[in-house]
Design a protein around this motif. Structure first.
Motif, PDB file in Angstrom:
ATOM      1  N   TYR A  19       0.836  -1.214   0.000  1.00 30.31           N
ATOM      2  CA  TYR A  19       0.000   0.000   0.000  1.00 30.31           C
ATOM      3  C   TYR A  19       0.866   1.258   0.000  1.00 30.31           C
ATOM      4  O   TYR A  19       0.628   2.195  -0.783  1.00 30.31           O
ATOM      5  N   ARG A  22       1.084   4.279  -2.696  1.00 26.11           N
ATOM      6  CA  ARG A  22       0.688   5.645  -2.337  1.00 26.11           C
ATOM      7  C   ARG A  22       1.847   6.619  -2.488  1.00 26.11           C
ATOM      8  O   ARG A  22       1.661   7.755  -2.931  1.00 26.11           O
ATOM      9  N   GLN A  38       2.194   7.707  -5.865  1.00 23.89           N
ATOM     10  CA  GLN A  38       0.961   8.318  -6.353  1.00 23.89           C
ATOM     11  C   GLN A  38       0.276   7.416  -7.377  1.00 23.89           C
ATOM     12  O   GLN A  38      -0.287   7.865  -8.378  1.00 23.89           O
ATOM     13  N   THR A  92       2.929   7.532   5.005  1.00 23.57           N
ATOM     14  CA  THR A  92       2.974   7.858   3.581  1.00 23.57           C
ATOM     15  C   THR A  92       4.068   8.869   3.276  1.00 23.57           C
ATOM     16  O   THR A  92       4.768   8.767   2.263  1.00 23.57           O
TER      17      THR A  92
END
Length: 311
Positions: free
Chosen positions: A35, A39, A42, A289
């Protein structure tokens, strides 16, 4: 309109659990790693339920896994794919291999293969399929289908594990791509799905590292692209056993999502600040992130990874 040739392909990653029980910490590691890779790039992140093994499937576990992912704040960018609903594209891929004479029907039974495995074990060897049916099945069906492997080593670069090479012919022999019971094997299904879903990078646990040469062999046989690969270190218990449903690994709990995510980031050597242990789930995700560095995992041995808090 096609993008300019110089434009890199859009990042697409995925998490593909098997519905054999609830989500445990070991699976969460793969989910978090894949994940955050998506992320930070992008890109898009997909979820696929790999439900092609009915004897091992636990009723209701697919929905439970999805609800747990939602409770932990994961957001996927397309509808969840279920492999059990994709038989048409797997059958098409199999027919392509048949037409190219790259696979063959095999009548060997499970008991016959168990005898071969026992004989190999007596000599301290791993089971190597000897190609008994390469020239044609030894009896009438039902048949499995096996891919004809080459003696040329399959090599690839893993971002964390480095250069990997395996001679499939010498190590395992021709392997099953469709089982005698009519279900497609994991190796074929995952290759077809990754190509069909345009997955650009596969981030998963190191227990699947030895599957990658088989999958690359299938990609080449089918004329499909090969994604990049990242195999994450495995979470183990205090005894050094991989956390898995088969070893009764404890399910992660939604009520401790923020703290468990902090633990996952610590396991992945991201060094989240201590104060994040008491922060909101969204705050932990925001930090993760922004600070995600997968290369922080590159210099540590698998033996250095453990998570004794889950068993």
């Amino acid at each position: 309109m096609n993008p300019p040739a110089c434009m890199p392909p859009a990042y697409r990653g995925r998490f593909a659990p098997s519905p054999t029980g609830p989500l445990h910490f070991g699976s969460l590691i793969a989910a978090v790693g894949s994940y955050l890779q998506a992320r930070q790039a992008q890109g898009q992140w997909l979820v696929r339920i790999e439900d092609l093994d009915p004897p091992r499937t636990v009723p209701g576990s697919a929905d439970l896994i999805l609800r747990t992912l939602e409770a932990f704040g994961f957001e996927w960018d397309e509808a969840v794919r279920y492999q059990s609903r994709q038989f048409a594209i797997y059958e098409q891929a199999l027919q392509t291999l048949i037409d190219r004479n790259l696979c063959y029907p095999c009548s060997c039974t499970r008991s016959e293969l168990q005898i071969l495995a026992a004989n190999a074990a007596e000599h301290g060897e791993e089971l190597h399929y000897p190609g008994r049916c390469r020239q044609g099945p030894l009896r009438q069906g039902p048949f499995a289908w096996r891919l004809r492997v080459s003696s040329e080593p399959i090599c690839f670069h893993d971002r964390l594990q480095g250069r990997q090479c395996l001679n499939l012919d010498a190590s395992i022999g021709d392997f099953v791509i469709k089982r005698r019971d009519g279900w497609f094997a994991y190796q074929l299904a995952v290759v077809v799905d990754d190509a069909d879903q345009h997955i650009s990078e596969v981030v998963r646990g190191a227990d699947l590292l030895l599957n990658t040469p088989r999958q690359i062999a299938l990609q080449r046989a089918l004329g499909l692209p090969t994604p990049e690969y990242v195999h994450l270190p495995l979470a183990t218990d205090a005894a050094g056993q991989k956390l898995a449903k088969s070893t009764a690994a404890t399910a992660v709990e939604a009520k401790f999502a923020a703290q468990t995510l902090w633990q996952a980031l610590s396991f992945l050597r991201q060094h989240p600040p201590d104060e994040l242990q008491h922060a909101s789930l969204q705050t932990v995700w925001n930090w993760a992130t922004e600070h995600w560095q997968i290369d922080a995992l590159g210099n540590l041995r698998q033996s250095e990874y453990s998570h004794s808090g889950h068993s």
